[in-house]
Write a protein that holds these residues in place. Structure first.
Motif, PDB file in Angstrom:
ATOM      1  N   PHE A  53      -5.084  33.452  -7.120  1.00  0.00           N
ATOM      2  CA  PHE A  53      -5.571  34.408  -6.127  1.00  0.00           C
ATOM      3  C   PHE A  53      -6.328  33.719  -4.992  1.00  0.00           C
ATOM      4  O   PHE A  53      -6.262  34.147  -3.839  1.00  0.00           O
ATOM      5  N   GLY A  54      -7.017  32.628  -5.311  1.00  0.00           N
ATOM      6  CA  GLY A  54      -7.669  31.855  -4.260  1.00  0.00           C
ATOM      7  C   GLY A  54      -6.656  31.239  -3.312  1.00  0.00           C
ATOM      8  O   GLY A  54      -6.827  31.264  -2.085  1.00  0.00           O
ATOM      9  N   MET A  55      -5.580  30.688  -3.872  1.00  0.00           N
ATOM     10  CA  MET A  55      -4.538  30.066  -3.052  1.00  0.00           C
ATOM     11  C   MET A  55      -3.875  31.096  -2.149  1.00  0.00           C
ATOM     12  O   MET A  55      -3.689  30.863  -0.953  1.00  0.00           O
ATOM     13  N   LEU A  56      -3.512  32.240  -2.724  1.00  0.00           N
ATOM     14  CA  LEU A  56      -2.870  33.286  -1.931  1.00  0.00           C
ATOM     15  C   LEU A  56      -3.810  33.805  -0.839  1.00  0.00           C
ATOM     16  O   LEU A  56      -3.390  34.005   0.306  1.00  0.00           O
ATOM     17  N   SER A  57      -5.073  33.995  -1.179  1.00  0.00           N
ATOM     18  CA  SER A  57      -6.042  34.477  -0.188  1.00  0.00           C
ATOM     19  C   SER A  57      -6.234  33.480   0.939  1.00  0.00           C
ATOM     20  O   SER A  57      -6.272  33.858   2.119  1.00  0.00           O
ATOM     21  N   LEU A  58      -6.336  32.221   0.594  1.00  0.00           N
ATOM     22  CA  LEU A  58      -6.514  31.195   1.618  1.00  0.00           C
ATOM     23  C   LEU A  58      -5.276  31.092   2.510  1.00  0.00           C
ATOM     24  O   LEU A  58      -5.392  30.905   3.722  1.00  0.00           O
ATOM     25  N   GLU A  59      -4.112  31.230   1.930  1.00  0.00           N
ATOM     26  CA  GLU A  59      -2.875  31.220   2.726  1.00  0.00           C
ATOM     27  C   GLU A  59      -2.826  32.418   3.681  1.00  0.00           C
ATOM     28  O   GLU A  59      -2.382  32.289   4.824  1.00  0.00           O
ATOM     29  N   LEU A  60      -3.295  33.568   3.225  1.00  0.00           N
ATOM     30  CA  LEU A  60      -3.362  34.745   4.102  1.00  0.00           C
ATOM     31  C   LEU A  60      -4.316  34.506   5.271  1.00  0.00           C
ATOM     32  O   LEU A  60      -4.003  34.844   6.421  1.00  0.00           O
ATOM     33  N   ILE A  61      -5.466  33.933   4.985  1.00  0.00           N
ATOM     34  CA  ILE A  61      -6.434  33.629   6.043  1.00  0.00           C
ATOM     35  C   ILE A  61      -5.846  32.621   7.028  1.00  0.00           C
ATOM     36  O   ILE A  61      -5.979  32.769   8.249  1.00  0.00           O
ATOM     37  N   ASN A  62      -5.177  31.605   6.516  1.00  0.00           N
ATOM     38  CA  ASN A  62      -4.547  30.603   7.363  1.00  0.00           C
ATOM     39  C   ASN A  62      -3.502  31.252   8.277  1.00  0.00           C
ATOM     40  O   ASN A  62      -3.459  30.976   9.483  1.00  0.00           O
ATOM     41  N   SER A  63      -2.679  32.123   7.721  1.00  0.00           N
ATOM     42  CA  SER A  63      -1.659  32.804   8.516  1.00  0.00           C
ATOM     43  C   SER A  63      -2.293  33.688   9.586  1.00  0.00           C
ATOM     44  O   SER A  63      -1.828  33.716  10.736  1.00  0.00           O
ATOM     45  N   ALA A  64      -3.337  34.406   9.219  1.00  0.00           N
ATOM     46  CA  ALA A  64      -4.022  35.266  10.190  1.00  0.00           C
ATOM     47  C   ALA A  64      -4.634  34.444  11.319  1.00  0.00           C
ATOM     48  O   ALA A  64      -4.542  34.816  12.499  1.00  0.00           O
ATOM     49  N   LEU A  65      -5.243  33.319  10.974  1.00  0.00           N
ATOM     50  CA  LEU A  65      -5.843  32.455  11.992  1.00  0.00           C
ATOM     51  C   LEU A  65      -4.774  31.904  12.932  1.00  0.00           C
ATOM     52  O   LEU A  65      -4.951  31.914  14.154  1.00  0.00           O
ATOM     53  N   ASP A  85      -4.802  22.972  12.519  1.00  0.00           N
ATOM     54  CA  ASP A  85      -4.746  21.829  11.604  1.00  0.00           C
ATOM     55  C   ASP A  85      -5.841  21.900  10.550  1.00  0.00           C
ATOM     56  O   ASP A  85      -5.601  21.604   9.373  1.00  0.00           O
ATOM     57  N   VAL A  86      -7.041  22.295  10.946  1.00  0.00           N
ATOM     58  CA  VAL A  86      -8.145  22.392   9.990  1.00  0.00           C
ATOM     59  C   VAL A  86      -7.869  23.504   8.974  1.00  0.00           C
ATOM     60  O   VAL A  86      -8.113  23.334   7.768  1.00  0.00           O
ATOM     61  N   SER A  87      -7.338  24.622   9.448  1.00  0.00           N
ATOM     62  CA  SER A  87      -6.994  25.716   8.545  1.00  0.00           C
ATOM     63  C   SER A  87      -5.918  25.281   7.551  1.00  0.00           C
ATOM     64  O   SER A  87      -6.007  25.578   6.357  1.00  0.00           O
ATOM     65  N   ALA A  88      -4.917  24.566   8.032  1.00  0.00           N
ATOM     66  CA  ALA A  88      -3.868  24.054   7.142  1.00  0.00           C
ATOM     67  C   ALA A  88      -4.446  23.043   6.158  1.00  0.00           C
ATOM     68  O   ALA A  88      -4.034  22.987   4.991  1.00  0.00           O
ATOM     69  N   ALA A  89      -5.406  22.247   6.600  1.00  0.00           N
ATOM     70  CA  ALA A  89      -6.046  21.271   5.712  1.00  0.00           C
ATOM     71  C   ALA A  89      -6.809  21.968   4.589  1.00  0.00           C
ATOM     72  O   ALA A  89      -6.813  21.495   3.444  1.00  0.00           O
ATOM     73  N   ALA A  90      -7.438  23.102   4.903  1.00  0.00           N
ATOM     74  CA  ALA A  90      -8.145  23.869   3.864  1.00  0.00           C
ATOM     75  C   ALA A  90      -7.161  24.337   2.789  1.00  0.00           C
ATOM     76  O   ALA A  90      -7.448  24.247   1.593  1.00  0.00           O
ATOM     77  N   VAL A  91      -5.998  24.808   3.219  1.00  0.00           N
ATOM     78  CA  VAL A  91      -4.965  25.234   2.267  1.00  0.00           C
ATOM     79  C   VAL A  91      -4.507  24.042   1.430  1.00  0.00           C
ATOM     80  O   VAL A  91      -4.351  24.141   0.212  1.00  0.00           O
ATOM     81  N   LEU A  92      -4.295  22.910   2.086  1.00  0.00           N
ATOM     82  CA  LEU A  92      -3.860  21.705   1.377  1.00  0.00           C
ATOM     83  C   LEU A  92      -4.879  21.275   0.321  1.00  0.00           C
ATOM     84  O   LEU A  92      -4.506  20.956  -0.818  1.00  0.00           O
ATOM     85  N   LEU A  93      -6.143  21.261   0.669  1.00  0.00           N
ATOM     86  CA  LEU A  93      -7.176  20.860  -0.290  1.00  0.00           C
ATOM     87  C   LEU A  93      -7.237  21.818  -1.475  1.00  0.00           C
ATOM     88  O   LEU A  93      -7.374  21.389  -2.628  1.00  0.00           O
ATOM     89  N   ALA A  95      -4.778  23.659  -2.552  1.00  0.00           N
ATOM     90  CA  ALA A  95      -3.554  23.431  -3.328  1.00  0.00           C
ATOM     91  C   ALA A  95      -3.703  22.198  -4.213  1.00  0.00           C
ATOM     92  O   ALA A  95      -3.273  22.198  -5.369  1.00  0.00           O
ATOM     93  N   LEU A  96      -4.308  21.150  -3.685  1.00  0.00           N
ATOM     94  CA  LEU A  96      -4.549  19.942  -4.476  1.00  0.00           C
ATOM     95  C   LEU A  96      -5.442  20.251  -5.671  1.00  0.00           C
ATOM     96  O   LEU A  96      -5.169  19.817  -6.794  1.00  0.00           O
ATOM     97  N   MET A  97      -6.483  21.044  -5.438  1.00  0.00           N
ATOM     98  CA  MET A  97      -7.369  21.427  -6.540  1.00  0.00           C
ATOM     99  C   MET A  97      -6.600  22.207  -7.594  1.00  0.00           C
ATOM    100  O   MET A  97      -6.775  21.979  -8.799  1.00  0.00           O
ATOM    101  N   THR A  98      -5.716  23.116  -7.171  1.00  0.00           N
ATOM    102  CA  THR A  98      -4.967  23.907  -8.148  1.00  0.00           C
ATOM    103  C   THR A  98      -4.020  23.036  -8.967  1.00  0.00           C
ATOM    104  O   THR A  98      -3.830  23.288 -10.153  1.00  0.00           O
ATOM    105  N   VAL A  99      -3.455  22.023  -8.337  1.00  0.00           N
ATOM    106  CA  VAL A  99      -2.581  21.092  -9.068  1.00  0.00           C
ATOM    107  C   VAL A  99      -3.397  20.321 -10.110  1.00  0.00           C
ATOM    108  O   VAL A  99      -2.954  20.139 -11.252  1.00  0.00           O
ATOM    109  N   ILE A 100      -4.582  19.894  -9.735  1.00  0.00           N
ATOM    110  CA  ILE A 100      -5.446  19.166 -10.673  1.00  0.00           C
ATOM    111  C   ILE A 100      -5.835  20.066 -11.848  1.00  0.00           C
ATOM    112  O   ILE A 100      -5.731  19.670 -13.016  1.00  0.00           O
ATOM    113  N   ILE A 101      -6.268  21.287 -11.548  1.00  0.00           N
ATOM    114  CA  ILE A 101      -6.654  22.218 -12.619  1.00  0.00           C
ATOM    115  C   ILE A 101      -5.454  22.539 -13.503  1.00  0.00           C
ATOM    116  O   ILE A 101      -5.558  22.553 -14.735  1.00  0.00           O
ATOM    117  N   GLY A 102      -4.302  22.788 -12.872  1.00  0.00           N
ATOM    118  CA  GLY A 102      -3.091  23.049 -13.649  1.00  0.00           C
ATOM    119  C   GLY A 102      -2.721  21.886 -14.541  1.00  0.00           C
ATOM    120  O   GLY A 102      -2.303  22.068 -15.694  1.00  0.00           O
TER     121      GLY A 102
END
Length: 118
Positions: A53-65, A85-93, A95-102
């Protein structure tokens, strides 16, 4: 009640128009299926749901921005590029966290599964 309807309209619009959200939704479905198959604990489920849900929410915010910036200017502007670019970087970070947790949750389970199969 109308704010709930507007939120659902926004979610529907993003799913129809944005490729990245479709990728995230597909990944979420795969992870949820794997979570059921591996019988995750309540704590593991909480981390998985937080990631999804965090990933999806952040992607929505990125798209809106991005769409807001596109609305403000059609011309190339260094600050618009920076914001996107900064908004996309937030999504990337995230996503990286979710991969680590997964990986922390699923790798031991996958290793155990392969050991029992061999």
């Amino acid at each position: 009640m109308s704010s709930f309807r507007f939120a659902l309209q926004g979610l529907s619009a993003v799913i129809k128009k944005e490729k990245n959200i479709k990728i995230h939704l597909l990944a979420a479905v795969i992870v949820v299926i794997a979570s059921f198959l591996f019988g995750l604990s309540a704590l593991e489920w909480m981390f998985i749901l937080f990631c999804i849900f965090g990933m999806l929410s952040l992607e929505l915010i990125n798209s809106a921005l991005e769409k807001t910036i596109d609305l403000i200017t059609e011309d190339f502007h260094p600050l618009a590029k920076y914001a996107k670019d900064v908004s996309a970087a937030a999504v990337l970070l995230y996503a990286l966290m979710t991969v680590i947790i997964g990986s922390v949750i699923f790798l031991p389970k996958l290793i155990s599964l392969f050991r029992t199969l061999i």
